[in-house]
Design a protein around this motif. Sequence first.
Motif, PDB file in Angstrom:
ATOM      1  N   UNK A   4     -10.823   3.035  -2.120  1.00  0.00           N
ATOM      2  CA  UNK A   4     -12.208   1.966  -1.748  1.00  0.00           C
ATOM      3  C   UNK A   4     -12.849   1.964  -3.693  1.00  0.00           C
ATOM      4  N   UNK A   5     -13.022   0.918  -3.413  1.00  0.00           N
ATOM      5  CA  UNK A   5     -13.729   0.662  -4.850  1.00  0.00           C
ATOM      6  C   UNK A   5     -15.592   0.024  -4.251  1.00  0.00           C
ATOM      7  N   UNK A   6     -16.082   1.205  -4.415  1.00  0.00           N
ATOM      8  CA  UNK A   6     -17.942   0.787  -4.765  1.00  0.00           C
ATOM      9  C   UNK A   6     -18.081  -0.054  -6.212  1.00  0.00           C
ATOM     10  N   UNK A   7     -19.232  -1.048  -6.284  1.00  0.00           N
ATOM     11  CA  UNK A   7     -19.280  -1.675  -7.385  1.00  0.00           C
ATOM     12  C   UNK A   7     -20.662  -1.557  -7.147  1.00  0.00           C
ATOM     13  N   UNK A   8     -21.414  -1.492  -8.404  1.00  0.00           N
ATOM     14  CA  UNK A   8     -23.121  -2.032  -8.031  1.00  0.00           C
ATOM     15  C   UNK A   8     -23.209  -3.606  -7.570  1.00  0.00           C
ATOM     16  N   UNK A   9     -24.111  -3.764  -6.891  1.00  0.00           N
ATOM     17  CA  UNK A   9     -24.898  -4.522  -6.935  1.00  0.00           C
ATOM     18  C   UNK A   9     -25.933  -6.139  -7.435  1.00  0.00           C
ATOM     19  N   UNK A  10     -26.077  -5.550  -8.463  1.00  0.00           N
ATOM     20  CA  UNK A  10     -26.762  -5.788  -9.312  1.00  0.00           C
ATOM     21  C   UNK A  10     -25.868  -6.529 -10.545  1.00  0.00           C
ATOM     22  N   UNK A  11     -24.720  -5.613 -11.020  1.00  0.00           N
ATOM     23  CA  UNK A  11     -24.279  -6.359 -11.906  1.00  0.00           C
ATOM     24  C   UNK A  11     -22.055  -6.645 -11.556  1.00  0.00           C
ATOM     25  N   UNK A  12     -22.821  -5.285 -10.077  1.00  0.00           N
ATOM     26  CA  UNK A  12     -20.842  -6.079 -10.461  1.00  0.00           C
ATOM     27  C   UNK A  12     -19.905  -4.955 -10.793  1.00  0.00           C
ATOM     28  N   UNK A  13     -20.247  -3.987 -11.785  1.00  0.00           N
ATOM     29  CA  UNK A  13     -19.818  -2.892 -12.836  1.00  0.00           C
ATOM     30  C   UNK A  13     -18.738  -2.402 -11.441  1.00  0.00           C
ATOM     31  N   UNK A  14     -17.958  -1.770 -11.313  1.00  0.00           N
ATOM     32  CA  UNK A  14     -16.638  -0.486 -10.714  1.00  0.00           C
ATOM     33  C   UNK A  14     -17.712   0.623 -11.233  1.00  0.00           C
ATOM     34  N   UNK A  15     -18.387   1.557 -10.217  1.00  0.00           N
ATOM     35  CA  UNK A  15     -18.843   2.122 -10.274  1.00  0.00           C
ATOM     36  C   UNK A  15     -17.849   3.675  -9.518  1.00  0.00           C
ATOM     37  N   UNK A  16     -17.510   3.774  -8.333  1.00  0.00           N
ATOM     38  CA  UNK A  16     -16.501   5.118  -8.260  1.00  0.00           C
ATOM     39  C   UNK A  16     -15.020   4.324  -7.505  1.00  0.00           C
ATOM     40  N   UNK A  17     -14.559   5.048  -7.754  1.00  0.00           N
ATOM     41  CA  UNK A  17     -13.063   4.407  -6.859  1.00  0.00           C
ATOM     42  C   UNK A  17     -12.747   5.593  -5.704  1.00  0.00           C
ATOM     43  N   UNK A  18     -12.387   5.627  -4.511  1.00  0.00           N
ATOM     44  CA  UNK A  18     -13.356   6.272  -3.681  1.00  0.00           C
ATOM     45  C   UNK A  18     -12.468   6.594  -2.109  1.00  0.00           C
ATOM     46  N   UNK A  19     -11.907   7.616  -2.358  1.00  0.00           N
ATOM     47  CA  UNK A  19     -10.581   7.599  -0.922  1.00  0.00           C
ATOM     48  C   UNK A  19     -12.025   8.105   0.373  1.00  0.00           C
ATOM     49  N   UNK A  20     -11.763   7.361   1.141  1.00  0.00           N
ATOM     50  CA  UNK A  20     -13.186   7.355   2.208  1.00  0.00           C
ATOM     51  C   UNK A  20     -12.100   7.811   3.845  1.00  0.00           C
ATOM     52  N   UNK A  21     -12.622   9.305   4.217  1.00  0.00           N
ATOM     53  CA  UNK A  21     -11.837   9.518   5.178  1.00  0.00           C
ATOM     54  C   UNK A  21     -12.964   8.843   6.321  1.00  0.00           C
ATOM     55  N   UNK A  22     -12.150   8.215   7.327  1.00  0.00           N
ATOM     56  CA  UNK A  22     -13.056   7.695   8.769  1.00  0.00           C
ATOM     57  C   UNK A  22     -13.715   6.440   8.824  1.00  0.00           C
ATOM     58  N   UNK A  23     -13.745   6.200   9.542  1.00  0.00           N
ATOM     59  CA  UNK A  23     -14.621   4.489  10.109  1.00  0.00           C
ATOM     60  C   UNK A  23     -15.560   4.816   9.958  1.00  0.00           C
ATOM     61  N   UNK A  24     -16.963   3.337   9.277  1.00  0.00           N
ATOM     62  CA  UNK A  24     -17.894   3.393   9.549  1.00  0.00           C
ATOM     63  C   UNK A  24     -18.392   2.676   7.915  1.00  0.00           C
ATOM     64  N   UNK A  25     -19.644   2.855   7.865  1.00  0.00           N
ATOM     65  CA  UNK A  25     -20.371   2.572   6.463  1.00  0.00           C
ATOM     66  C   UNK A  25     -20.361   3.793   5.912  1.00  0.00           C
ATOM     67  N   UNK A  29     -20.973   9.929  -0.427  1.00  0.00           N
ATOM     68  CA  UNK A  29     -19.639   9.846  -1.742  1.00  0.00           C
ATOM     69  C   UNK A  29     -19.176  11.420  -2.119  1.00  0.00           C
ATOM     70  N   UNK A  30     -18.499  12.133  -0.993  1.00  0.00           N
ATOM     71  CA  UNK A  30     -17.966  13.423  -1.368  1.00  0.00           C
ATOM     72  C   UNK A  30     -17.411  13.235  -3.202  1.00  0.00           C
ATOM     73  N   UNK A  31     -18.236  14.458  -3.625  1.00  0.00           N
ATOM     74  CA  UNK A  31     -17.325  14.562  -4.876  1.00  0.00           C
ATOM     75  C   UNK A  31     -16.163  14.800  -5.682  1.00  0.00           C
ATOM     76  N   UNK A  32     -15.067  15.599  -4.155  1.00  0.00           N
ATOM     77  CA  UNK A  32     -14.058  15.904  -4.217  1.00  0.00           C
ATOM     78  C   UNK A  32     -12.854  14.724  -3.714  1.00  0.00           C
ATOM     79  N   UNK A  33     -13.461  13.504  -3.583  1.00  0.00           N
ATOM     80  CA  UNK A  33     -13.351  12.422  -2.976  1.00  0.00           C
ATOM     81  C   UNK A  33     -12.728  11.295  -3.939  1.00  0.00           C
ATOM     82  N   UNK A  34     -14.081  11.697  -5.006  1.00  0.00           N
ATOM     83  CA  UNK A  34     -14.276   9.968  -5.518  1.00  0.00           C
ATOM     84  C   UNK A  34     -12.684  10.541  -7.156  1.00  0.00           C
TER      85      UNK A  34
END
Length: 73
Positions: A4-25, A29-34
């Motif tokens: 998934x891509x985590x973006x800033x809600x204010x300016x839209x910039x990309x903040x992380x690309x992240x390996x998400x495990x499981x469902x839900x919110x 962000x575990x550093x080992x999965x960034x």
Amino acid sequence: MGIITVRCAKCGRKIFKYQKMGKGKLWRCWKSRIIEDYSIHDGDEVRCECGNVIGVDKGGYIRLRQSAIIIRS
Ligand SMILES: [Zn+2]
């Protein structure tokens, strides 16, 4: 789930690309999965380049401020 891509809600910039495990919110962000990290760390504060505080560095993970981010899969 997946990458998934985590973006800033204010300016839209990309903040992380992240390996998400499981469902839900994404509360943490575990550093080992960034995969890509564009965030700025200032003490334990994690910010976007625009200054928006997106979370708090808790050591092994970043606790995200839900109102500060947008998530795209
Ligand atoms: Zn921003």
